[in-house]
Scaffold this active site. Structure first.
Site, short mmCIF file in Angstrom:
data_model
loop_
_atom_site.label_atom_id
_atom_site.label_comp_id
_atom_site.label_asym_id
_atom_site.label_seq_id
_atom_site.Cartn_x
_atom_site.Cartn_y
_atom_site.Cartn_z
CD GLN A 89 3.28 5.90 3.19
OE1 GLN A 89 2.41 5.35 2.53
NE2 GLN A 89 4.17 5.24 3.89
CG HIS A 115 0.15 6.79 5.90
ND1 HIS A 115 1.25 7.22 6.62
CD2 HIS A 115 0.40 5.48 5.62
CE1 HIS A 115 2.11 6.22 6.77
NE2 HIS A 115 1.62 5.16 6.18
CG HIS A 151 -0.87 1.23 7.42
ND1 HIS A 151 0.01 0.76 8.38
CD2 HIS A 151 -0.12 2.04 6.60
CE1 HIS A 151 1.21 1.28 8.17
NE2 HIS A 151 1.17 2.05 7.08
CD GLU A 152 -1.34 2.58 2.84
OE1 GLU A 152 -0.86 3.71 2.90
OE2 GLU A 152 -0.65 1.54 2.98
CB CYS A 210 5.05 2.15 8.12
SG CYS A 210 4.59 3.75 7.44
CG LEU A 211 6.39 1.56 2.08
CD1 LEU A 211 5.94 1.96 0.68
CD2 LEU A 211 7.34 0.37 2.01
N GLY A 216 0.84 -1.19 0.00
CA GLY A 216 0.00 0.00 0.00
C GLY A 216 0.87 1.23 0.00
O1 K1U Z 1 1.67 2.53 3.89
C1 K1U Z 1 2.73 1.94 3.95
O2 K1U Z 1 3.66 2.39 4.61
C2 K1U Z 1 2.89 0.62 3.23
C3 K1U Z 1 2.77 -0.58 4.16
C4 K1U Z 1 1.34 -1.08 4.15
C5 K1U Z 1 0.93 -2.04 5.24
C6 K1U Z 1 1.67 -3.18 5.52
C7 K1U Z 1 1.25 -4.05 6.51
C8 K1U Z 1 0.09 -3.81 7.20
C9 K1U Z 1 -0.64 -2.67 6.93
C10 K1U Z 1 -0.22 -1.79 5.94
C11 K1U Z 1 3.72 -1.66 3.66
O3 K1U Z 1 3.58 -2.14 2.59
S1 K1U Z 1 4.98 -2.15 4.74
C12 K1U Z 1 5.91 -3.40 3.89
C13 K1U Z 1 5.22 -4.67 3.57
O4 K1U Z 1 5.21 -5.03 2.40
C14 K1U Z 1 4.54 -5.58 4.54
C15 K1U Z 1 4.69 -5.47 5.91
C16 K1U Z 1 4.02 -6.34 6.79
C17 K1U Z 1 3.24 -7.34 6.31
C18 K1U Z 1 3.12 -7.47 4.95
C19 K1U Z 1 3.75 -6.59 4.08
ZN ZN Z 2 2.61 3.37 6.32
#
Ligand code: K1U
Ligand code: ZN
Length: 159
Positions: A55, A149, A145-146, A103-104, A50
């Protein structure tokens, strides 16, 4: 792949702002399409599921959600990336579930966050069509989560 954008990191002010709605005059515009494409490329390049416009230093209500199975959520559905403009949660389940998030914008931290298990969502497509749909499980977690943000909230504030 279009251009890869810089990702704002924890501590930068843009991540604490309440993002502005995308105006109706911006729907279907070349700039909105280019922003969505560049956000998509950036999300793929960073291996995310996401991304939200703040971001990438754009304080507007635009998110992308792209669930896929991963080690933490092996049963997550594989979905084509969905671009959502001005998303609104209409209803949230009373049932919450704990699940791991990353989170990125907070690269070195992960944590267990309680989120509604399912949500009813309304959003606009980039072309301005209204969509109402239900999400549950991992996709619902990513959407919440998004949207956080967009409201200036990071997952670490929910730990
Ligand atoms: O919004 C962001 O920072 C992106 C985030 C989204 C997210 C991941 C996990 C749970 C809720 C929202 C990411 O993509 S973090 C990296 C990732 O690929 C990941 C992390 C944990 C589980 C699965 C994927
Ligand atoms: Zn995030």
């Amino acid at each position: 792949m279009s251009c890869i954008l810089a990702v704002a990191q924890r501590g930068e002010a843009i991540l604490n702002l309440n993002a502005a709605e995308v105006a109706s005059s911006e729907l279907n515009s070349p700039w909105l399409k280019q922003l969505a494409e560049a956000m998509h490329s950036t999300m793929l390049q960073k291996n995310g599921v996401g991304i939200a416009a703040p971001q990438v230093y754009v304080s507007k209500r635009l998110i992308i959600v792209a669930s896929r199975p991963n080690p933490r959520y092996p049963d997550a559905p594989e979905m084509d990336a969905v671009v959502m403009v001005n998303p609104e949660i209409l209803e949230s389940s009373a049932t919450t579930v704990l699940g791991e998030e990353g989170c990125l914008s907070v690269p070195d931290e992960r944590g267990q966050v309680a989120r509604a298990e399912s949500i009813k969502l309304r959003y606009l497509t980039v072309a301005g069509e209204v969509v109402e749909t239900l999400f549950s499980g991992f996709p619902a977690r990513i959407v919440q989560h998004e949207i956080d943000h967009l409201n200036g909230v990071l997952f670490i504030q929910r730990l």
